[in-house]
Write an enzyme that holds these catalytic residues in place. Structure first.
Site, PDB file in Angstrom:
ATOM      1  N   TYR A  37       1.276  -1.628   0.104  1.00 40.57           N
ATOM      2  CA  TYR A  37       0.215   0.066  -0.025  1.00 40.57           C
ATOM      3  C   TYR A  37       0.833   1.637   0.209  1.00 40.57           C
ATOM      4  CZ  TYR A  37      -1.548   4.528   2.032  1.00 40.57           C
ATOM      5  OH  TYR A  37      -2.249   5.467   2.571  1.00 40.57           O
ATOM      6  N   HIS A  38       2.075   1.229   0.489  1.00 36.82           N
ATOM      7  CA  HIS A  38       2.316   2.500   0.895  1.00 36.82           C
ATOM      8  C   HIS A  38       3.459   2.727  -0.175  1.00 36.82           C
ATOM      9  CE1 HIS A  38       2.210   1.394   5.351  1.00 36.82           C
ATOM     10  NE2 HIS A  38       1.955   3.568   5.579  1.00 36.82           N
TER      11      HIS A  38
HETATM   12  N1  USQ Z   1       0.919  -1.038  15.704  1.00 35.84           N
HETATM   13  C1  USQ Z   1       0.822  -1.964  17.055  1.00 35.84           C
HETATM   14  N2  USQ Z   1       0.021  -2.292  17.188  1.00 35.84           N
HETATM   15  C2  USQ Z   1      -1.084  -2.245  16.701  1.00 35.84           C
HETATM   16  C3  USQ Z   1      -1.061  -1.544  15.283  1.00 35.84           C
HETATM   17  C4  USQ Z   1      -0.403  -1.231  15.054  1.00 35.84           C
HETATM   18  O1  USQ Z   1       2.413  -1.668  17.543  1.00 35.84           O
HETATM   19  O2  USQ Z   1      -2.686  -3.268  17.350  1.00 35.84           O
HETATM   20  C5  USQ Z   1       2.138  -0.681  14.610  1.00 35.84           C
HETATM   21  C6  USQ Z   1       2.376  -0.828  13.267  1.00 35.84           C
HETATM   22  O3  USQ Z   1       3.240  -2.390  13.594  1.00 35.84           O
HETATM   23  C7  USQ Z   1       3.108   0.533  13.430  1.00 35.84           C
HETATM   24  C8  USQ Z   1       2.776   1.432  14.063  1.00 35.84           C
HETATM   25  O4  USQ Z   1       1.934   0.978  15.365  1.00 35.84           O
HETATM   26  O5  USQ Z   1       4.576   0.553  13.922  1.00 35.84           O
HETATM   27  C9  USQ Z   1       1.562   2.547  12.686  1.00 35.84           C
HETATM   28  O6  USQ Z   1       1.094   1.829  12.420  1.00 35.84           O
HETATM   29  P1  USQ Z   1      -0.523   2.148  11.309  1.00 35.84           P
HETATM   30  O7  USQ Z   1      -1.523   0.247  11.794  1.00 35.84           O
HETATM   31  O8  USQ Z   1      -1.429   3.192  13.017  1.00 35.84           O
HETATM   32  O9  USQ Z   1      -0.361   2.266  10.742  1.00 35.84           O
HETATM   33  P2  USQ Z   1       0.171   2.331   9.070  1.00 35.84           P
HETATM   34  O10 USQ Z   1      -0.289   0.608   9.101  1.00 35.84           O
HETATM   35  O11 USQ Z   1       1.661   2.574   8.675  1.00 35.84           O
HETATM   36  O12 USQ Z   1      -0.521   3.027   8.067  1.00 35.84           O
HETATM   37  C10 USQ Z   1      -2.050   3.951   8.353  1.00 35.84           C
HETATM   38  C11 USQ Z   1      -2.865   4.072   7.225  1.00 35.84           C
HETATM   39  C12 USQ Z   1      -2.099   4.165   6.168  1.00 35.84           C
HETATM   40  C13 USQ Z   1      -1.351   5.996   6.172  1.00 35.84           C
HETATM   41  C14 USQ Z   1      -0.456   5.650   7.634  1.00 35.84           C
HETATM   42  C15 USQ Z   1       0.559   6.556   7.955  1.00 35.84           C
HETATM   43  O13 USQ Z   1      -3.338   3.296   7.864  1.00 35.84           O
HETATM   44  O14 USQ Z   1      -3.396   5.258   5.373  1.00 35.84           O
HETATM   45  O15 USQ Z   1      -0.902   6.083   5.499  1.00 35.84           O
HETATM   46  O16 USQ Z   1      -0.808   5.144   8.867  1.00 35.84           O
HETATM   47  S1  USQ Z   1       2.585   6.348   7.971  1.00 35.84           S
HETATM   48  O17 USQ Z   1       2.241   5.043   8.530  1.00 35.84           O
HETATM   49  O18 USQ Z   1       2.747   7.524   8.064  1.00 35.84           O
HETATM   50  O19 USQ Z   1       2.505   5.847   7.081  1.00 35.84           O
END
Ligand code: USQ
Length: 383
Positions: A181-182
């Site tokens: 996705y990213h």
């Molecule tokens: N994480 C945990 N526990 C959880 C869920 C997530 O430790 O239960 C961690 C993940 O491993 C990650 C961080 O929290 O290191 C952020 O995860 P996330 O699910 O909040 O974010 P991500 O998958 O990166 O995606 C979300 C949005 C996406 C946006 C992105 C911004 O779904 O659309 O582009 O945040 S960023 O993360 O800066 O790329």
């Protein structure tokens, strides 16, 4: 301004549509319910049931007297998208219309293919619809901080000056995304940059971190105007997930060591940033890039802050590290610059204990809707 919102039914698209309509802009919002469909197919429905887009717009109009025009359709269909650009003649288009879940994009071939095809085709169709029908229209594109990954150097706002063997030039900051996705967002940026420098498009690309929150001036009017709020492993972002887990009495699911740092922002600040981007448009042949975040935290810090907020409400919140389903650095350097939007006037709403406690109180109203089977990760990065 005349503004089209693509992906207007989404977590950010709907609050943006309301915010811009409330400010007096003429707004057309378009969606094909892709997120609702995928959520249903993957048992990832949100905490609350949201009325469909047409009903939301009707409710909004009855409460505020402001109109949001709605069109339902697939933006992969070029003639559908082009028809709307031709007839509406927007001054700006805000483009959120992408499959936004990293875990979904890694579930299997079908999901990967859908993410790649949807995200790139919609961006490419938008570019051509604008070029052919309103070339001076400003595109505000939602990118992601995840495009950069977690490099061991400071992350600049989009561009990097490089000196190599005595010569200097300016390039897009190196990108190393952590999910498919990213990666589609990296490819979007490359597509936009090509058409900006070659066909004179005007584009602002907003590299946004994970967003949290529910409350906006308009969504506070009536629960039926709330954005969708996911706490599942597919669409739920980490802060929203942890708040629901805290209320459900499930130990907060810290993935691995919990040293992963990201840049966060409140939903209210997303709205401010979009407004600022719209009022400070890129020139012809310019790609403006801003890093859209207000503060950084490790996952462990987030969990501890939520534990603290729980305490103020008499809720005992446990934290438990579980095996990380993702392939990502669990301890790393992270220093993203984010002064561009502040310089334009962004006034951050920070993640205080009070803000977290208020969100937790809201979630408590819907406690009976929490389905614990949706909480634990179901998708692993490597098979
Ligand atoms: N994480 C945990 N526990 C959880 C869920 C997530 O430790 O239960 C961690 C993940 O491993 C990650 C961080 O929290 O290191 C952020 O995860 P996330 O699910 O909040 O974010 P991500 O998958 O990166 O995606 C979300 C949005 C996406 C946006 C992105 C911004 O779904 O659309 O582009 O945040 S960023 O993360 O800066 O790329």
């Amino acid at each position: 301004m005349k503004i089209i919102i693509l992906g207007g039914d989404g977590y950010l698209g709907w609050p943006t549509s309301m915010d811009l309509a409330a400010k007096g802009h003429e707004v057309l919002t378009i969606d094909n319910y892709s997120r609702r469909t995928i959520a249903m197919q993957s048992s990832s429905e949100g905490l609350i049931q949201n009325p469909n887009l047409e009903d939301r717009a009707r409710i909004f109009e009855s409460l505020t007297g402001k109109k949001i025009q709605v069109a339902i359709g697939d933006l992969k269909n070029f003639s559908f998208l082009e028809g709307h650009i031709k007839s509406f003649q927007p001054d700006a288009v805000v483009h959120y219309a992408e499959q936004p879940s990293a875990p979904y994009s890694l579930k299997g071939y079908e999901e990967a293919h859908y993410t790649l095809k949807n995200n790139l085709e919609v961006t490419h169709n938008l570019i051509w619809a604008i070029l052919k029908n309103k070339p001076e229209c400003h595109i505000v594109k939602l990118g992601t901080m995840g495009e950069y990954g977690t490099p061991n150097i400071d992350i600049e706002e989009g561009w990097l000056d490089i000196e190599h063997k005595g010569r200097k030039d300016k390039f897009l900051f190196p990108r190393a995304a952590g999910s498919l996705y990213h990666t589609t967002k990296v490819l979007d940026t490359d597509l936009l940059w090509f058409y900006v420098r070659t066909f004179d498009l005007r584009v602002t690309d907003l590299m946004q971190g994970p967003v949290y929150g529910l409350s906006t001036k308009e969504s506070d009017l009536d629960d039926r105007l709330l954005p969708n709020f996911h706490y599942d492993d597919i669409f739920g972002t980490v802060v929203n997930r942890f708040l629901v887990q805290a209320v459900a009495g499930v130990p907060l699911t810290v993935y691995g060591k919990g040293g992963q740092i990201r840049g966060y922002l409140n939903l209210k600040d997303t709205l401010q940033c979009i407004d600022l981007a719209l009022h400070n448009p890129a020139d012809k042949r310019e790609l403006k890039i801003y890093n859209q975040l207000t503060e950084t935290f490790t996952v462990n810090e987030l969990a501890e802050n939520i534990q603290k907020a729980g305490k103020t409400l008499g809720i005992d919140v446990a934290i438990k590290s579980i095996e990380n389903p993702r392939r990502e650095a669990e301890e790393h350097y992270y220093n993203p610059k984010h002064t561009g939007l502040i310089d334009l006037g962004l006034e951050p709403n920070y993640m205080t204990t009070e803000v977290l406690a208020n969100m937790m109180k809201f979630v408590m109203n819907y406690k009976d809707n929490i389905d614990e089977t949706k909480i634990f990760p179901r998708v692993k990065w490597s098979k």
